[in-house]
Design a protein around this motif. Structure first.
Motif, PDB file in Angstrom:
ATOM      1  N   ASN A 209       0.825  -1.021  -0.014  1.00 43.13           N
ATOM      2  CA  ASN A 209      -0.441  -0.317  -0.247  1.00 43.13           C
ATOM      3  C   ASN A 209       0.543   1.828   0.039  1.00 43.13           C
ATOM      4  O   ASN A 209       2.067   1.414   0.697  1.00 43.13           O
ATOM      5  N   ILE A 210       0.241   2.427  -0.981  1.00 45.18           N
ATOM      6  CA  ILE A 210       1.176   3.126  -0.869  1.00 45.18           C
ATOM      7  C   ILE A 210       0.716   4.528  -1.208  1.00 45.18           C
ATOM      8  O   ILE A 210      -0.171   4.252  -1.875  1.00 45.18           O
ATOM      9  N   GLU A 211       0.870   5.600  -0.125  1.00 45.71           N
ATOM     10  CA  GLU A 211       0.237   6.257   0.055  1.00 45.71           C
ATOM     11  C   GLU A 211       0.835   7.537  -0.039  1.00 45.71           C
ATOM     12  O   GLU A 211       2.299   7.967   0.468  1.00 45.71           O
TER      13      GLU A 211
ATOM     14  N   VAL B  11      -3.260   2.067  -3.263  1.00 46.16           N
ATOM     15  CA  VAL B  11      -3.004   3.254  -3.508  1.00 46.16           C
ATOM     16  C   VAL B  11      -3.741   4.384  -2.480  1.00 46.16           C
ATOM     17  O   VAL B  11      -4.639   4.045  -2.656  1.00 46.16           O
ATOM     18  N   THR B  12      -3.548   5.120  -1.741  1.00 47.02           N
ATOM     19  CA  THR B  12      -4.320   5.638  -0.430  1.00 47.02           C
ATOM     20  C   THR B  12      -3.275   7.168  -0.804  1.00 47.02           C
ATOM     21  O   THR B  12      -2.572   7.819   0.074  1.00 47.02           O
TER      22      THR B  12
ATOM     23  N   CYS C  78      -8.033   1.493  -4.851  1.00 45.65           N
ATOM     24  CA  CYS C  78      -7.838   3.324  -4.973  1.00 45.65           C
ATOM     25  C   CYS C  78      -8.465   2.941  -3.260  1.00 45.65           C
ATOM     26  O   CYS C  78      -9.567   2.419  -3.113  1.00 45.65           O
ATOM     27  N   SER C  79      -8.359   4.225  -2.465  1.00 44.38           N
ATOM     28  CA  SER C  79      -8.693   4.721  -1.291  1.00 44.38           C
ATOM     29  C   SER C  79      -8.576   6.324  -0.943  1.00 44.38           C
ATOM     30  O   SER C  79      -7.571   6.812  -1.347  1.00 44.38           O
TER      31      SER C  79
ATOM     32  N   ILE D 159     -12.120   3.663   1.296  1.00 48.54           N
ATOM     33  CA  ILE D 159     -12.599   5.220   1.602  1.00 48.54           C
ATOM     34  C   ILE D 159     -11.017   4.705   3.311  1.00 48.54           C
ATOM     35  O   ILE D 159     -11.442   3.459   3.450  1.00 48.54           O
ATOM     36  N   GLU D 160     -10.618   5.569   3.788  1.00 46.87           N
ATOM     37  CA  GLU D 160      -9.521   5.615   4.904  1.00 46.87           C
ATOM     38  C   GLU D 160      -9.830   6.438   6.054  1.00 46.87           C
ATOM     39  O   GLU D 160      -9.412   7.250   5.317  1.00 46.87           O
TER      40      GLU D 160
END
Length: 237
Positions: A68-70, A89-90, A128-129, A150-151
């Motif tokens: 997970n890449i933010e 991806v966030t 996607c988030s 969503i996060e």
């Protein structure tokens, strides 16, 4: 069971403080996976003060769990994600000089922008988030961007819980329910810890994943990394 993704930024911060390669970020990521974590999270920032863009490239081929890449979808970040093609991806609306994430997206104001960015990622099969505050209006607008998840930004919950206010979780439970009804999955992160994550999990039946870094790495200094991860996994069942 809610999945645990471990944010390893703080490991890179420790390495960068001295230079060299101690601790070894890649080896630590592999160890964390072997201890039971279901994902690895990184948040490369433009100044590369912790995780570097090169770290992201180096981590991608060695991880066996979800990556997970933010980050804020500036051009450099978008290009990195498209090159790596992580599981997720966030998108986080950080200022370039932000010490840490401190707000969710205004999904009403930036709906068009987010929709365009997310479309590009989803064309490359990247889940996607969107990082959002526990605000029903922001959650409802998020679905129109095309995001998968969503996060929920949990700093306010963590701060209230530390003061004995468990009712702060109610807005998160409400938003998780709204997201679920709209067809989005729900992640959560920021200031979650061994102290507060168990109660949070119990109140959010639709919680897919938590991303935890600062608290987990700090707790591991006392308990050891493997024991700390096992404690989180038990709480998240």
């Amino acid at each position: 069971m809610t999945k645990l993704s471990v944010n390893i930024n703080k490991i890179a911060t420790l390495r960068n403080a001295r230079g060299g390669n101690i601790p070894d970020v890649l080896q630590m990521a592999r160890d964390i996976e072997s201890f039971g974590a279901e994902g690895i999270t990184v948040h490369p920032r433009p100044d590369e003060r912790h995780i570097t863009y090169q770290d992201v490239l180096d981590l991608s081929p060695v991880l066996s769990t979800e990556f997970n890449i933010e980050g804020n979808p500036i051009t450099k970040f978008v290009n990195l994600v498209l090159q790596v093609r992580p599981a997720q991806v966030t998108l986080v609306p950080d200022d370039e000089d932000a010490i840490t994430s401190n707000a969710g997206w205004d999904t009403v104001k930036y709906k068009g922008f987010l929709k365009e960015v997310i479309s590009g990622f989803k064309q490359n099969n990247i889940r996607c988030s969107i990082f959002v505050d526990p605000n029903p209006e922001m959650v409802k607008a998020a679905v129109e961007t095309g995001t998968d998840r969503i996060e929920l930004y949990t700093e306010a919950y963590a701060a209230a819980y530390a003061k004995g206010d468990k009712d702060a979780v109610k807005s998160y439970a409400e938003c998780a329910g709204i997201a679920h009804d709209l067809g989005m999955e729900v992640n959560a992160g920021h200031d979650l810890s061994l102290e507060n994550v168990g109660y949070f999990k119990k109140q959010l039946p639709y919680l897919e994943e938590v991303s935890i870094g600062h608290a987990l790495i700090s707790e591991a200094l006392y308990l050891g990394m493997e024991k700390t991860i096992q404690k989180y996994l038990k709480l998240l069942k």
